[in-house]
Motif scaffolding. Structure first.
Motif, PDB file in Angstrom:
ATOM      1  N   TYR A   8       0.825  -1.216   0.000  1.00 30.89           N
ATOM      2  CA  TYR A   8       0.000   0.000   0.000  1.00 30.89           C
ATOM      3  C   TYR A   8       0.858   1.264   0.000  1.00 30.89           C
ATOM      4  O   TYR A   8       0.633   2.174  -0.801  1.00 30.89           O
ATOM      5  N   TYR A   9       1.851   1.309   0.890  1.00 28.57           N
ATOM      6  CA  TYR A   9       2.704   2.500   0.969  1.00 28.57           C
ATOM      7  C   TYR A   9       3.477   2.696  -0.330  1.00 28.57           C
ATOM      8  O   TYR A   9       3.644   3.824  -0.806  1.00 28.57           O
ATOM      9  N   GLY A  10       3.953   1.588  -0.914  1.00 26.89           N
ATOM     10  CA  GLY A  10       4.671   1.687  -2.190  1.00 26.89           C
ATOM     11  C   GLY A  10       3.785   2.221  -3.301  1.00 26.89           C
ATOM     12  O   GLY A  10       4.193   3.100  -4.069  1.00 26.89           O
ATOM     13  N   ALA A  11       2.550   1.696  -3.382  1.00 28.57           N
ATOM     14  CA  ALA A  11       1.618   2.147  -4.415  1.00 28.57           C
ATOM     15  C   ALA A  11       1.245   3.615  -4.220  1.00 28.57           C
ATOM     16  O   ALA A  11       1.125   4.378  -5.180  1.00 28.57           O
ATOM     17  N   CYS A  12       1.085   4.019  -2.945  1.00 29.62           N
ATOM     18  CA  CYS A  12       0.718   5.409  -2.661  1.00 29.62           C
ATOM     19  C   CYS A  12       1.848   6.379  -3.016  1.00 29.62           C
ATOM     20  O   CYS A  12       1.596   7.460  -3.555  1.00 29.62           O
ATOM     21  N   VAL A  13       3.078   6.002  -2.686  1.00 32.63           N
ATOM     22  CA  VAL A  13       4.222   6.853  -3.039  1.00 32.63           C
ATOM     23  C   VAL A  13       4.323   6.986  -4.553  1.00 32.63           C
ATOM     24  O   VAL A  13       4.546   8.083  -5.076  1.00 32.63           O
ATOM     25  N   TYR A  61       1.846   6.662  -6.738  1.00 25.80           N
ATOM     26  CA  TYR A  61       0.714   7.484  -7.192  1.00 25.80           C
ATOM     27  C   TYR A  61       0.949   8.962  -6.880  1.00 25.80           C
ATOM     28  O   TYR A  61       0.659   9.835  -7.700  1.00 25.80           O
ATOM     29  N   PHE A  62       1.501   9.215  -5.691  1.00 28.59           N
ATOM     30  CA  PHE A  62       1.728  10.598  -5.264  1.00 28.59           C
ATOM     31  C   PHE A  62       2.674  11.326  -6.209  1.00 28.59           C
ATOM     32  O   PHE A  62       2.368  12.432  -6.676  1.00 28.59           O
ATOM     33  N   PHE A  63       3.807  10.719  -6.505  1.00 29.56           N
ATOM     34  CA  PHE A  63       4.798  11.401  -7.332  1.00 29.56           C
ATOM     35  C   PHE A  63       4.492  11.321  -8.833  1.00 29.56           C
ATOM     36  O   PHE A  63       4.599  12.321  -9.535  1.00 29.56           O
ATOM     37  N   VAL A  64       4.076  10.161  -9.311  1.00 28.00           N
ATOM     38  CA  VAL A  64       3.871   9.988 -10.746  1.00 28.00           C
ATOM     39  C   VAL A  64       2.555  10.597 -11.204  1.00 28.00           C
ATOM     40  O   VAL A  64       2.517  11.423 -12.128  1.00 28.00           O
ATOM     41  N   GLY A  91      -6.639   8.488  -1.277  1.00 30.97           N
ATOM     42  CA  GLY A  91      -6.005   7.542  -0.363  1.00 30.97           C
ATOM     43  C   GLY A  91      -6.997   6.542   0.202  1.00 30.97           C
ATOM     44  O   GLY A  91      -6.692   5.344   0.330  1.00 30.97           O
ATOM     45  N   SER A  92      -8.195   7.002   0.535  1.00 28.61           N
ATOM     46  CA  SER A  92      -9.231   6.100   1.044  1.00 28.61           C
ATOM     47  C   SER A  92      -9.704   5.146  -0.044  1.00 28.61           C
ATOM     48  O   SER A  92     -10.047   3.990   0.227  1.00 28.61           O
ATOM     49  N   SER A  93      -9.733   5.628  -1.272  1.00 32.58           N
ATOM     50  CA  SER A  93     -10.081   4.775  -2.403  1.00 32.58           C
ATOM     51  C   SER A  93      -9.097   3.612  -2.511  1.00 32.58           C
ATOM     52  O   SER A  93      -9.488   2.443  -2.662  1.00 32.58           O
ATOM     53  N   ALA A 140      -2.482   7.685   3.566  1.00 28.10           N
ATOM     54  CA  ALA A 140      -3.810   7.839   2.968  1.00 28.10           C
ATOM     55  C   ALA A 140      -4.269   9.283   3.081  1.00 28.10           C
ATOM     56  O   ALA A 140      -4.826   9.853   2.132  1.00 28.10           O
ATOM     57  N   THR A 141      -4.023   9.895   4.247  1.00 27.64           N
ATOM     58  CA  THR A 141      -4.387  11.300   4.437  1.00 27.64           C
ATOM     59  C   THR A 141      -3.590  12.205   3.509  1.00 27.64           C
ATOM     60  O   THR A 141      -4.111  13.209   3.009  1.00 27.64           O
ATOM     61  N   LEU A 142      -2.333  11.849   3.269  1.00 28.08           N
ATOM     62  CA  LEU A 142      -1.518  12.630   2.329  1.00 28.08           C
ATOM     63  C   LEU A 142      -2.184  12.687   0.958  1.00 28.08           C
ATOM     64  O   LEU A 142      -2.321  13.766   0.360  1.00 28.08           O
ATOM     65  N   LEU A 143      -2.625  11.536   0.446  1.00 28.32           N
ATOM     66  CA  LEU A 143      -3.280  11.514  -0.863  1.00 28.32           C
ATOM     67  C   LEU A 143      -4.659  12.161  -0.805  1.00 28.32           C
ATOM     68  O   LEU A 143      -5.057  12.873  -1.736  1.00 28.32           O
ATOM     69  N   ASN A 144      -5.386  11.910   0.289  1.00 28.57           N
ATOM     70  CA  ASN A 144      -6.716  12.513   0.422  1.00 28.57           C
ATOM     71  C   ASN A 144      -6.648  14.033   0.380  1.00 28.57           C
ATOM     72  O   ASN A 144      -7.364  14.698  -0.374  1.00 28.57           O
ATOM     73  N   ALA A 145      -5.784  14.588   1.228  1.00 26.12           N
ATOM     74  CA  ALA A 145      -5.709  16.044   1.370  1.00 26.12           C
ATOM     75  C   ALA A 145      -5.004  16.696   0.190  1.00 26.12           C
ATOM     76  O   ALA A 145      -5.486  17.700  -0.365  1.00 26.12           O
TER      77      ALA A 145
END
Length: 407
Positions: A223-228, A230-233, A303-305, A383-388
């Protein structure tokens, strides 16, 4: 060279202080463990100040923005674009997570822990919708637990002021003054951010750190890898869509403070003030940022998604169910959209979203809900990072398509 150095320190001093506070807090949490609980009240004071200011801040930003629109048609176009952007990014984030769990399958037994459950609101669909959109008394609007109801009420006040024309000019001036006062209050509170977030982050690291290396390590790693990623790319891609290379530079140059605030507070609502300040520095039009960001906080959660997909995948693995069926995946995408809306819109929304997913797939509630709750807690920071942060980049795209903004 000396001038550039001074300008750099001037422009990034708040960010560097905030980052320094969080790093120091993380080190304290790792080194001293549960002993850092003694400084937790410092973080609580900062968060309480933020939460106290958020209610009037949201009210004045939304009402003043709507009241000062020149044409109601302009708002209609803004809403259409905003809904398309919100739904588009939610579905894209969910698809990214689905791909991640397929590339890195989860094959392990999750220990079902006994955790205390909060009382989960019950009622028929009509009652849930009424609770989502309204409150039964005015004073209940003054709680952040009724955030969506407050936002809708603020929109109605803004529309009423807009329709009042010249007769409502005095009230419009009051809303504009209130908006300015709340912005200044926000600046005062954010000066405490490095100390407050550092103390709060120290507690978070000391409390949740050991669990990150337990049986949940692999799901959390995915999850953390996918979020990082998604966040940058994808946030970079969204910035390019919003305005090419210039928008890309503008976004990442002003994104540090809201990103660190989101990680430190684990609250989309608490990050609204930092998001609004960053959006102003990005030159996103006031009526766009003051509508998209407050409305996105409870309704738009990338992030919640992604965490919904992770929870469903882990639960399917626990109970030996197949997650590869197209109908299962389509249903999961639908659930992520609903959970994103419900999670921030009503009290105990996160638990209601988890109950929804468990019920739809027919999983045993007693065994599945504790696992979903633990996962939700452990993924909360990123998750909050991506949400916000998703609200800031969304406001850039909305601005581009509704206002033709160029950076």
């Amino acid at each position: 060279m000396e001038t550039k150095k001074i300008n750099f320190i001037k422009n990034y001093s708040s960010i560097l202080l905030l980052l320094g506070g969080i790093i120091a807090g993380s080190i304290l949490g790792l080194v001293f463990g549960k002993d850092v609980e003694i400084i937790k009240p410092v973080g609580d004071i900062f968060l309480n100040l933020l939460f106290t200011a958020i209610i009037p801040l949201i009210f004045f930003t939304i009402t003043s923005s709507i009241a000062n629109l020149e044409k109601t048609e302009k708002l209609g176009r803004l809403f259409v674009v905003m809904v398309v952007v919100f739904l588009g990014t939610l579905l894209i984030s969910a698809i990214v997570m689905i791909i991640a769990v397929y590339l890195f399958p989860i094959h392990q037994n999750i220990i079902v822990s006994k955790v205390p459950l909060e009382n989960i609101a019950t009622g028929n669909v009509g009652d849930q919708i009424a609770q989502l959109l309204t409150t039964n008394d005015f004073y209940e609007l003054l709680s952040r637990k009724s955030m969506l109801a407050l936002i809708i009420f603020s929109f109605l006040i803004g529309f009423a002021t807009l329709q009042s024309g010249e007769k409502g000019s005095a009230f419009r001036s009051f809303l504009d003054s209130g908006n300015e006062v709340m912005k200044q209050l926000l600046n005062m509170i954010m000066k405490m951010a490095p100390l407050g977030l550092g103390a709060y982050f120290a507690y978070q690291v000391s409390f949740y750190g050991p669990q990150l290396f337990g049986v949940y390590a692999k799901p959390l790693g995915i999850y953390y890898g996918a979020c990082v990623f998604y966040f940058f790319v994808f946030f970079s891609l969204y910035a390019f869509i919003a305005g090419g290379k210039r928008a890309f530079v503008v976004f990442w140059s002003n994104n540090a403070t809201p990103a660190l605030t989101a990680i430190g507070t684990c609250s989309s609502i608490a990050t609204i003030p930092a998001n609004l300040l960053a959006a102003e520095k990005m030159n996103i039009p006031a009526h766009v940022r003051n509508v998209v960001i407050p409305l996105g906080a409870p309704l738009h959660k990338d992030g919640s998604s992604m965490s919904s997909i992770l929870k469903i995948t882990v639960l399917f693995t626990m109970f030996g169910k197949d997650f590869t069926e197209p109908s299962t995946i389509l249903l999961a995408l639908g659930i992520t959209v609903i959970v994103s809306i419900v999670e921030g819109g009503i009290p105990n929304g996160g638990y209601i979203g988890e109950v929804l997913a468990i019920t739809v797939y027919g999983l045993p509630m007693a065994e599945a809900l504790p696992v979903a709750m633990i996962l939700g807690t452990l993924v909360d920071p990123i998750a909050t990072l991506l949400n916000a942060n998703g609200d800031v980049i969304s406001s850039m795209m909305v601005s581009r398509f509704s206002e033709k903004t160029k950076w």
